[in-house]
Design an enzyme around this catalytic site. Structure first.
Site, PDB file in Angstrom:
ATOM      1  N   ARG A  60      17.454 -12.400  41.083  1.00 32.43           N
ATOM      2  CA  ARG A  60      18.460 -11.361  41.323  1.00 32.43           C
ATOM      3  C   ARG A  60      18.416 -10.895  42.788  1.00 32.43           C
ATOM      4  O   ARG A  60      17.369 -10.435  43.258  1.00 32.43           O
ATOM      5  CB  ARG A  60      18.165 -10.177  40.391  1.00 32.43           C
ATOM      6  CG  ARG A  60      18.986  -8.936  40.640  1.00 32.43           C
ATOM      7  CD  ARG A  60      20.406  -9.095  40.148  1.00 32.43           C
ATOM      8  NE  ARG A  60      21.126  -7.839  40.232  1.00 32.43           N
ATOM      9  CZ  ARG A  60      22.435  -7.740  40.062  1.00 32.43           C
ATOM     10  NH1 ARG A  60      23.176  -8.821  39.814  1.00 32.43           N
ATOM     11  NH2 ARG A  60      23.033  -6.572  40.130  1.00 32.43           N
ATOM     12  N   PRO A  70       6.973   5.830  -1.096  1.00 31.37           N
ATOM     13  CA  PRO A  70       7.880   6.798  -0.470  1.00 31.37           C
ATOM     14  C   PRO A  70       7.166   8.091  -0.070  1.00 31.37           C
ATOM     15  O   PRO A  70       7.456   8.656   0.987  1.00 31.37           O
ATOM     16  CB  PRO A  70       8.929   7.033  -1.564  1.00 31.37           C
ATOM     17  CG  PRO A  70       8.952   5.754  -2.348  1.00 31.37           C
ATOM     18  CD  PRO A  70       7.543   5.230  -2.328  1.00 31.37           C
ATOM     19  N   GLN A 115      14.259  -1.894  32.367  1.00 30.98           N
ATOM     20  CA  GLN A 115      14.601  -1.206  33.619  1.00 30.98           C
ATOM     21  C   GLN A 115      14.751  -2.199  34.781  1.00 30.98           C
ATOM     22  O   GLN A 115      15.651  -2.054  35.607  1.00 30.98           O
ATOM     23  CB  GLN A 115      13.499  -0.165  33.943  1.00 30.98           C
ATOM     24  CG  GLN A 115      13.838   0.769  35.084  1.00 30.98           C
ATOM     25  CD  GLN A 115      14.939   1.760  34.725  1.00 30.98           C
ATOM     26  OE1 GLN A 115      15.211   2.001  33.559  1.00 30.98           O
ATOM     27  NE2 GLN A 115      15.582   2.307  35.733  1.00 30.98           N
ATOM     28  N   TRP A 139       8.320   0.072   2.360  1.00 32.94           N
ATOM     29  CA  TRP A 139       8.086  -0.542   3.677  1.00 32.94           C
ATOM     30  C   TRP A 139       7.331  -1.858   3.539  1.00 32.94           C
ATOM     31  O   TRP A 139       6.427  -2.123   4.327  1.00 32.94           O
ATOM     32  CB  TRP A 139       7.289   0.385   4.619  1.00 32.94           C
ATOM     33  CG  TRP A 139       7.733   1.792   4.677  1.00 32.94           C
ATOM     34  CD1 TRP A 139       6.966   2.892   4.419  1.00 32.94           C
ATOM     35  CD2 TRP A 139       9.024   2.286   5.054  1.00 32.94           C
ATOM     36  NE1 TRP A 139       7.696   4.033   4.587  1.00 32.94           N
ATOM     37  CE2 TRP A 139       8.969   3.689   4.972  1.00 32.94           C
ATOM     38  CE3 TRP A 139      10.222   1.675   5.429  1.00 32.94           C
ATOM     39  CZ2 TRP A 139      10.061   4.490   5.252  1.00 32.94           C
ATOM     40  CZ3 TRP A 139      11.315   2.473   5.707  1.00 32.94           C
ATOM     41  CH2 TRP A 139      11.215   3.860   5.617  1.00 32.94           C
ATOM     42  N   ILE A 140       7.693  -2.627   2.555  1.00 32.00           N
ATOM     43  CA  ILE A 140       6.921  -3.847   2.321  1.00 32.00           C
ATOM     44  C   ILE A 140       7.526  -5.008   3.117  1.00 32.00           C
ATOM     45  O   ILE A 140       8.628  -5.487   2.831  1.00 32.00           O
ATOM     46  CB  ILE A 140       6.833  -4.182   0.808  1.00 32.00           C
ATOM     47  CG1 ILE A 140       6.322  -2.943   0.041  1.00 32.00           C
ATOM     48  CG2 ILE A 140       5.941  -5.394   0.588  1.00 32.00           C
ATOM     49  CD1 ILE A 140       5.030  -2.319   0.571  1.00 32.00           C
ATOM     50  N   ALA A 181       3.673   8.424   0.088  1.00 24.37           N
ATOM     51  CA  ALA A 181       2.277   8.175   0.489  1.00 24.37           C
ATOM     52  C   ALA A 181       2.270   7.147   1.615  1.00 24.37           C
ATOM     53  O   ALA A 181       2.259   5.948   1.376  1.00 24.37           O
ATOM     54  CB  ALA A 181       1.459   7.679  -0.708  1.00 24.37           C
ATOM     55  N   GLY A 182       2.355   7.652   2.870  1.00 23.02           N
ATOM     56  CA  GLY A 182       2.366   6.772   4.034  1.00 23.02           C
ATOM     57  C   GLY A 182       1.030   6.852   4.743  1.00 23.02           C
ATOM     58  O   GLY A 182       0.082   6.145   4.393  1.00 23.02           O
ATOM     59  N   LEU A 232       0.841  -1.197   0.000  1.00 22.27           N
ATOM     60  CA  LEU A 232       0.000   0.000   0.000  1.00 22.27           C
ATOM     61  C   LEU A 232       0.879   1.252   0.000  1.00 22.27           C
ATOM     62  O   LEU A 232       0.746   2.116  -0.862  1.00 22.27           O
ATOM     63  CB  LEU A 232      -0.924  -0.009   1.230  1.00 22.27           C
ATOM     64  CG  LEU A 232      -1.850   1.200   1.408  1.00 22.27           C
ATOM     65  CD1 LEU A 232      -2.909   1.239   0.299  1.00 22.27           C
ATOM     66  CD2 LEU A 232      -2.562   1.146   2.782  1.00 22.27           C
ATOM     67  N   GLU A 287       1.032  -0.522  10.042  1.00 20.23           N
ATOM     68  CA  GLU A 287      -0.426  -0.669   9.831  1.00 20.23           C
ATOM     69  C   GLU A 287      -1.177   0.569  10.316  1.00 20.23           C
ATOM     70  O   GLU A 287      -2.279   0.485  10.859  1.00 20.23           O
ATOM     71  CB  GLU A 287      -0.951  -1.979  10.419  1.00 20.23           C
ATOM     72  CG  GLU A 287      -0.284  -3.155   9.693  1.00 20.23           C
ATOM     73  CD  GLU A 287      -1.103  -4.413   9.599  1.00 20.23           C
ATOM     74  OE1 GLU A 287      -2.324  -4.339   9.794  1.00 20.23           O
ATOM     75  OE2 GLU A 287      -0.509  -5.461   9.331  1.00 20.23           O
TER      76      GLU A 287
HETATM   77  N1  CAA Z   1     -13.770   0.545   5.618  1.00 20.97           N
HETATM   78  C1  CAA Z   1     -14.362   0.755   4.408  1.00 20.97           C
HETATM   79  N2  CAA Z   1     -14.205   1.892   3.702  1.00 20.97           N
HETATM   80  C2  CAA Z   1     -13.422   2.842   4.240  1.00 20.97           C
HETATM   81  C3  CAA Z   1     -12.783   2.692   5.483  1.00 20.97           C
HETATM   82  C4  CAA Z   1     -12.993   1.483   6.191  1.00 20.97           C
HETATM   83  N3  CAA Z   1     -12.407   1.242   7.371  1.00 20.97           N
HETATM   84  N4  CAA Z   1     -12.075   3.798   5.751  1.00 20.97           N
HETATM   85  C5  CAA Z   1     -12.254   4.631   4.718  1.00 20.97           C
HETATM   86  N5  CAA Z   1     -13.076   4.046   3.799  1.00 20.97           N
HETATM   87  C6  CAA Z   1     -13.566   4.629   2.551  1.00 20.97           C
HETATM   88  C7  CAA Z   1     -14.428   5.832   2.883  1.00 20.97           C
HETATM   89  O1  CAA Z   1     -15.770   5.454   3.128  1.00 20.97           O
HETATM   90  C8  CAA Z   1     -14.293   6.664   1.649  1.00 20.97           C
HETATM   91  O2  CAA Z   1     -15.154   6.133   0.650  1.00 20.97           O
HETATM   92  P1  CAA Z   1     -16.103   7.087  -0.242  1.00 20.97           P
HETATM   93  O3  CAA Z   1     -15.192   8.015  -0.960  1.00 20.97           O
HETATM   94  O4  CAA Z   1     -16.803   6.131  -1.119  1.00 20.97           O
HETATM   95  O5  CAA Z   1     -16.981   7.795   0.729  1.00 20.97           O
HETATM   96  C9  CAA Z   1     -12.877   6.382   1.190  1.00 20.97           C
HETATM   97  O6  CAA Z   1     -12.494   5.133   1.788  1.00 20.97           O
HETATM   98  C10 CAA Z   1     -11.894   7.448   1.605  1.00 20.97           C
HETATM   99  O7  CAA Z   1     -11.970   7.558   3.010  1.00 20.97           O
HETATM  100  P2  CAA Z   1     -11.407   8.803   3.813  1.00 20.97           P
HETATM  101  O8  CAA Z   1     -11.925  10.078   3.192  1.00 20.97           O
HETATM  102  O9  CAA Z   1     -11.637   8.560   5.253  1.00 20.97           O
HETATM  103  O10 CAA Z   1      -9.862   8.670   3.450  1.00 20.97           O
HETATM  104  P3  CAA Z   1      -8.649   9.573   3.893  1.00 20.97           P
HETATM  105  O11 CAA Z   1      -7.821   9.862   2.691  1.00 20.97           O
HETATM  106  O12 CAA Z   1      -9.094  10.688   4.762  1.00 20.97           O
HETATM  107  O13 CAA Z   1      -7.755   8.514   4.775  1.00 20.97           O
HETATM  108  C11 CAA Z   1      -6.958   7.432   6.748  1.00 20.97           C
HETATM  109  C12 CAA Z   1      -8.146   8.020   5.964  1.00 20.97           C
HETATM  110  C13 CAA Z   1      -7.626   6.761   7.932  1.00 20.97           C
HETATM  111  C14 CAA Z   1      -5.983   8.464   7.233  1.00 20.97           C
HETATM  112  C15 CAA Z   1      -6.250   6.347   5.875  1.00 20.97           C
HETATM  113  O14 CAA Z   1      -5.529   6.947   4.813  1.00 20.97           O
HETATM  114  C16 CAA Z   1      -5.296   5.487   6.656  1.00 20.97           C
HETATM  115  O15 CAA Z   1      -5.705   4.514   7.301  1.00 20.97           O
HETATM  116  N6  CAA Z   1      -3.963   5.803   6.622  1.00 20.97           N
HETATM  117  C17 CAA Z   1      -2.941   4.966   7.189  1.00 20.97           C
HETATM  118  C18 CAA Z   1      -2.483   3.962   6.184  1.00 20.97           C
HETATM  119  C19 CAA Z   1      -1.931   2.731   6.821  1.00 20.97           C
HETATM  120  O16 CAA Z   1      -2.440   2.206   7.781  1.00 20.97           O
HETATM  121  N7  CAA Z   1      -0.874   2.220   6.221  1.00 20.97           N
HETATM  122  C20 CAA Z   1      -0.289   1.022   6.657  1.00 20.97           C
HETATM  123  C21 CAA Z   1       0.348   0.333   5.507  1.00 20.97           C
HETATM  124  S1  CAA Z   1       0.435  -1.441   5.694  1.00 20.97           S
HETATM  125  C22 CAA Z   1       1.729  -1.744   6.725  1.00 20.97           C
HETATM  126  O17 CAA Z   1       2.184  -0.933   7.450  1.00 20.97           O
HETATM  127  C23 CAA Z   1       2.193  -3.166   6.781  1.00 20.97           C
HETATM  128  C24 CAA Z   1       3.555  -3.405   6.300  1.00 20.97           C
HETATM  129  O18 CAA Z   1       3.804  -4.347   5.541  1.00 20.97           O
HETATM  130  C25 CAA Z   1       4.646  -2.562   6.819  1.00 20.97           C
END
Ligand code: CAA
Length: 385
Positions: free
Chosen positions: A272, A132, A341, A160-161, A134-135, A129, A368
């Site tokens: 200890r 660089p 600690q 970060w995959i 878009a986090g 997801l 996540e």
């Molecule tokens: N379930 C279903 N739909 C959802 C949803 C959910 N939980 N959350 C949002 N949506 C939908 C919304 O309904 C909306 O749909 P419509 O346009 O049809 O109304 C759409 O998605 C956009 O939603 P938002 O306007 O809320 O989106 P946003 O751009 O404001 O983003 C955010 C919200 C919560 C900040 C989100 O971007 C987010 O969770 N960001 C963090 C990303 C993340 O967790 N990344 C982790 C990557 S994976 C990882 O880390 C693992 C690894 O391998 C390292």
């Protein structure tokens, strides 16, 4: 009333699963933890042990050859593996993260083709997801998927995959309609063997060193159009729904790390001796342990409550997944720091496992979705009501 009280007790089947995972992990996973951390090598021994016991991807349904574990059982598996070795716990955790989009929105054909090898232990599955630039703002991704006849052509960089390179399959989120923003993102299954897929150097990380984190490069990767997961434009919603479920597994991972640290520290303070008695006899130490145990149990209960919602697909899973992940990861950071600690100077050395656990705990506050993002998610849900 019996049913009501059962709601607050782990079903016997789940306690049995915990005991079974713990036995495997004590014997065959814990011994790999220090080596994986020191060398950054993927813990193949853990993967083999987890595969042999069917704990490598327990959530895969029986119809695709999996163990069919429910969300609570899967959380317990991840918790117990993390108690022994956090890097190893990313095997079942990321297999769930990578495959959840397929389980939620994939066609029967895609599920059959790509879940079966994960269930059998031939392949792992990662989730692409982040990029660089878009986090936290995942919807601002720039990876493109352009239709070309019966194919899509993917171009972009994912960052970060987790388990990149060792995983055979990847769920890749890419923009199919740039004008539609989050409604113009689609999800695809990409294979490591698809021409044009390559990987960056392993990131040099603070913790989870045995789990490779790399960039994934998509350079004119041409895949059949039927590798799209769900309908065009539904990818972002699928990505968010996936995280609703898998934030519960990160919470479980955090609980496991914290339990490992508490167990180790508990043993140490009884052995200890200072000022003529075990340091466990001092009330200052006892109060620290009591706080650690209390926070840990609160985190576990919230995690299991979220796991129940994940299994049932309840409407408030979004809230509970975020709350469990946020609370449990903060608790794990506090508990592992206090555990260091309690061991004093010894805790600060690599001769003891606690500094590793503290470094490993840190990532659970970040991946996540950072805990700041979790608070955004929770606040939005609270204000919606
Ligand atoms: N379930 C279903 N739909 C959802 C949803 C959910 N939980 N959350 C949002 N949506 C939908 C919304 O309904 C909306 O749909 P419509 O346009 O049809 O109304 C759409 O998605 C956009 O939603 P938002 O306007 O809320 O989106 P946003 O751009 O404001 O983003 C955010 C919200 C919560 C900040 C989100 O971007 C987010 O969770 N960001 C963090 C990303 C993340 O967790 N990344 C982790 C990557 S994976 C990882 O880390 C693992 C690894 O391998 C390292």
């Amino acid at each position: 009333t019996e049913a009501l009280f059962d709601a607050y007790r782990l079903p016997e089947e789940h306690s049995d699963i915990r005991a079974a995972v713990r036995a495997v992990c004590d014997a065959k996973v814990a011994p790999n933890a220090a080596h994986a951390d020191e060398t950054g090598e993927f813990p193949t021994g853990s993967y083999d042990a987890l595969r042999a016991a069917d704990f490598h991807a327990p959530h895969i349904p029986v119809e695709y050859g999996g163990a069919g574990a429910d969300a609570l059982a899967t959380a317990i598996v991840i918790e117990e593996v993390a108690r022994a070795c956090t890097s190893s716990s990313l095997i079942p955790a990321v297999n769930k993260l990578g495959t959840m989009p397929l389980l939620l929105a994939g066609s029967e054909d895609l599920k059959r083709r790509f879940l079966t090898p994960v269930a059998s232990g031939e392949a792992m599955f990662s989730y692409c997801l982040s990029e660089p630039d878009a986090g936290s703002d995942a919807a601002s991704m720039s990876t493109r998927a352009e239709r070309d006849g019966e194919h899509y052509v993917l171009n972009g960089v994912k960052r970060w995959i987790t388990n990149a390179g060792v995983s055979e399959y990847y769920t890749v989120f890419a923009v199919t309609d740039p004008a539609a923003r989050s409604r113009g993102i689609s999800a695809f299954v990409v294979a490591k063997s698809d021409p044009g897929v390559s990987f960056g150097a392993p990131e040099k990380k603070l913790g989870i060193k045995g789990s490779p984190t790399r960039e994934v490069y998509l350079d004119n990767v041409r895949i059949p159009a039927d590798r799209m997961i769900g309908a065009p434009g539904t990818g972002f919603a699928t990505a968010m729904q996936t995280l609703d479920h898998t934030r519960v597994t990160i919470a479980a991972q955090a609980v496991g790390i914290a339990q490992g640290a508490l167990d180790y520290a508990k043993g140490y303070v009884k052995e200890r001796h200072q000022f003529g008695k075990p340091i466990a006899d001092f009330q200052g130490i006892q109060f620290m342990l009591a706080d650690m145990g209390m926070k840990l149990e609160a985190a576990r209960q919230l995690t299991y409550a979220a796991a129940g919602r994940s299994e049932r697909g309840d409407a408030d899973l979004t809230y509970f997944g975020a709350a469990a992940k946020c609370f449990a990861s903060d608790a794990a950071m506090e508990i592992t720091t206090d555990a260091v600690q309690l061991l004093g100077g010894y805790g600060y050395t690599r001769d003891y496992p606690l500094e590793r656990m503290m470094r490993d705990a840190k990532i659970t506050q970040i991946y996540e979705g950072t805990n700041q993002v979790q608070r955004i998610v929770m606040a939005r849900q609270l204000l919606q009501g």
